[in-house]
Every structure is written in C-alpha cells, then in structure tokens.
Write a protein that holds these residues in place. Structure first.
Motif, PDB file in Angstrom:
ATOM      1  N   TYR A   8      14.932  69.028  75.916  1.00 14.70           N
ATOM      2  CA  TYR A   8      14.279  67.726  76.030  1.00 14.70           C
ATOM      3  C   TYR A   8      13.802  67.281  74.654  1.00 14.70           C
ATOM      4  O   TYR A   8      13.572  68.083  73.763  1.00 14.70           O
ATOM      5  N   HIS A   9      13.693  65.963  74.505  1.00 14.50           N
ATOM      6  CA  HIS A   9      13.118  65.373  73.300  1.00 14.50           C
ATOM      7  C   HIS A   9      11.621  65.201  73.541  1.00 14.50           C
ATOM      8  O   HIS A   9      11.210  64.707  74.594  1.00 14.50           O
ATOM      9  N   ALA A  10      10.834  65.621  72.584  1.00 15.97           N
ATOM     10  CA  ALA A  10       9.378  65.499  72.700  1.00 15.97           C
ATOM     11  C   ALA A  10       8.778  65.485  71.297  1.00 15.97           C
ATOM     12  O   ALA A  10       9.422  65.901  70.326  1.00 15.97           O
ATOM     13  N   ASP A  11       7.564  65.031  71.204  1.00 14.49           N
ATOM     14  CA  ASP A  11       6.851  64.990  69.936  1.00 14.49           C
ATOM     15  C   ASP A  11       6.669  66.406  69.397  1.00 14.49           C
ATOM     16  O   ASP A  11       6.289  67.315  70.138  1.00 14.49           O
ATOM     17  N   GLN A  12       6.929  66.573  68.123  1.00 12.74           N
ATOM     18  CA  GLN A  12       6.809  67.894  67.495  1.00 12.74           C
ATOM     19  C   GLN A  12       5.404  68.467  67.640  1.00 12.74           C
ATOM     20  O   GLN A  12       5.225  69.682  67.693  1.00 12.74           O
ATOM     21  N   GLN A  13       4.393  67.616  67.758  1.00 10.67           N
ATOM     22  CA  GLN A  13       3.015  68.077  67.887  1.00 10.67           C
ATOM     23  C   GLN A  13       2.760  68.785  69.218  1.00 10.67           C
ATOM     24  O   GLN A  13       1.721  69.424  69.388  1.00 10.67           O
ATOM     25  N   LEU A  14       3.708  68.710  70.144  1.00  9.13           N
ATOM     26  CA  LEU A  14       3.568  69.414  71.419  1.00  9.13           C
ATOM     27  C   LEU A  14       3.893  70.910  71.321  1.00  9.13           C
ATOM     28  O   LEU A  14       3.705  71.645  72.280  1.00  9.13           O
ATOM     29  N   GLU A  15       4.360  71.342  70.166  1.00  7.02           N
ATOM     30  CA  GLU A  15       4.787  72.737  70.030  1.00  7.02           C
ATOM     31  C   GLU A  15       3.756  73.753  70.534  1.00  7.02           C
ATOM     32  O   GLU A  15       4.118  74.658  71.307  1.00  7.02           O
ATOM     33  N   ASP A  20       2.367  77.625  74.953  1.00 10.89           N
ATOM     34  CA  ASP A  20       1.523  78.003  76.094  1.00 10.89           C
ATOM     35  C   ASP A  20       2.305  77.880  77.400  1.00 10.89           C
ATOM     36  O   ASP A  20       2.135  78.691  78.314  1.00 10.89           O
ATOM     37  N   TRP A  21       3.154  76.867  77.493  1.00  9.88           N
ATOM     38  CA  TRP A  21       3.976  76.655  78.681  1.00  9.88           C
ATOM     39  C   TRP A  21       4.878  77.869  78.944  1.00  9.88           C
ATOM     40  O   TRP A  21       5.011  78.321  80.081  1.00  9.88           O
ATOM     41  N   ILE A  22       5.489  78.409  77.899  1.00  6.78           N
ATOM     42  CA  ILE A  22       6.359  79.587  78.055  1.00  6.78           C
ATOM     43  C   ILE A  22       5.552  80.747  78.641  1.00  6.78           C
ATOM     44  O   ILE A  22       6.036  81.476  79.520  1.00  6.78           O
ATOM     45  N   ARG A  32      10.350  85.607  81.429  1.00  6.36           N
ATOM     46  CA  ARG A  32       9.955  85.295  80.059  1.00  6.36           C
ATOM     47  C   ARG A  32      11.050  84.475  79.394  1.00  6.36           C
ATOM     48  O   ARG A  32      12.196  84.896  79.304  1.00  6.36           O
ATOM     49  N   GLY A  33      10.691  83.300  78.932  1.00  9.40           N
ATOM     50  CA  GLY A  33      11.647  82.439  78.246  1.00  9.40           C
ATOM     51  C   GLY A  33      11.468  82.498  76.747  1.00  9.40           C
ATOM     52  O   GLY A  33      10.542  83.132  76.225  1.00  9.40           O
ATOM     53  N   LYS A  34      12.379  81.827  76.069  1.00 10.75           N
ATOM     54  CA  LYS A  34      12.295  81.652  74.621  1.00 10.75           C
ATOM     55  C   LYS A  34      12.265  80.153  74.363  1.00 10.75           C
ATOM     56  O   LYS A  34      12.880  79.376  75.099  1.00 10.75           O
ATOM     57  N   ALA A  65       6.966  72.736  86.038  1.00 11.43           N
ATOM     58  CA  ALA A  65       6.983  71.808  84.903  1.00 11.43           C
ATOM     59  C   ALA A  65       6.515  70.418  85.323  1.00 11.43           C
ATOM     60  O   ALA A  65       5.840  69.724  84.545  1.00 11.43           O
ATOM     61  N   ALA A  66       6.837  70.021  86.541  1.00 11.81           N
ATOM     62  CA  ALA A  66       6.453  68.694  87.033  1.00 11.81           C
ATOM     63  C   ALA A  66       4.937  68.533  87.130  1.00 11.81           C
ATOM     64  O   ALA A  66       4.441  67.400  87.173  1.00 11.81           O
ATOM     65  N   THR A  67       4.202  69.644  87.122  1.00 12.77           N
ATOM     66  CA  THR A  67       2.740  69.582  87.229  1.00 12.77           C
ATOM     67  C   THR A  67       2.043  69.648  85.872  1.00 12.77           C
ATOM     68  O   THR A  67       0.819  69.580  85.818  1.00 12.77           O
ATOM     69  N   GLN A  68       2.811  69.779  84.800  1.00 13.17           N
ATOM     70  CA  GLN A  68       2.238  69.994  83.470  1.00 13.17           C
ATOM     71  C   GLN A  68       2.079  68.686  82.704  1.00 13.17           C
ATOM     72  O   GLN A  68       3.028  67.904  82.580  1.00 13.17           O
ATOM     73  N   ALA A  69       0.900  68.467  82.156  1.00 12.40           N
ATOM     74  CA  ALA A  69       0.614  67.245  81.390  1.00 12.40           C
ATOM     75  C   ALA A  69       1.529  67.111  80.169  1.00 12.40           C
ATOM     76  O   ALA A  69       1.900  65.997  79.792  1.00 12.40           O
ATOM     77  N   CYS A  70       1.927  68.215  79.565  1.00 10.61           N
ATOM     78  CA  CYS A  70       2.748  68.147  78.349  1.00 10.61           C
ATOM     79  C   CYS A  70       4.130  67.552  78.610  1.00 10.61           C
ATOM     80  O   CYS A  70       4.805  67.127  77.674  1.00 10.61           O
TER      81      CYS A  70
END
Length: 85
Positions: A8-15, A20-22, A32-34, A65-70
């Motif tokens: 997905y495309h997202a703002d780099q500041q979300l890193e 934390d999402w992982i 466990r994802g990467k 993921a659908a429940t996450q604000a990020c």
C-alpha cells in the motif's frame, strides 16, 4: 500454504505505527510478518510479507487491519503466492 504480500501507499511518517502493527499481527493473528519500504519519486510504498499462512489467517489479518487508525484512507492490496520448488 501460500506466502502473502500486502502492499500500500502511505505517508512515510507512518513507519513507526506500521512497525507496531507488525507486532499487533503477531499477537492477534499468531504470525510474524516483515515490513518493507520503497521510496520513489515522492511516493512511499510499504509491503508486509507473511510466510506460509492459511486463507483464514489472511482474512484475520485483513479484518484486524480494518480496525486500525493507521490504515484509514489507505488501500491495502493483498496478494498470495505459492513458492515453486
């Protein structure tokens, strides 16, 4: 079972939030994802990868993921592949 690639495309500041999402996915879905990042021409693309996961686990990750604000306003694209031996 397939490996899963979610990009997905997202703002780099979300890193930090995505890192934390992982951790959240590991806790809530038991896998466990990467996390990967690509920055090209002012566009940031993130990719999550999960190895050897069931369809049920993929669905669980996407429901979580659908429940996450990020991910508000972010279109996640989920693809799965089976490795050729």
């Amino acid at each position: 079972m397939p490996d899963v690639f979610i990009w997905y495309h997202a703002d780099q500041q979300l890193e930090p939030a995505l890192t934390d999402w992982i951790d959240c996915v590991e806790t809530e879905a038991g896998v466990r994802g990467k996390l990967f990042i690509r920055i090209e021409q002012n566009q940031t693309t993130f990719m999550e990868t999960y190895a050897d996961v069931s369809r049920a686990t993929i669905e669980r990750i996407e429901k979580l993921a659908a429940t996450q604000a990020c991910f508000k306003g972010v279109q996640r694209r989920c693809e799965s592949f089976i490795e050729i031996d």
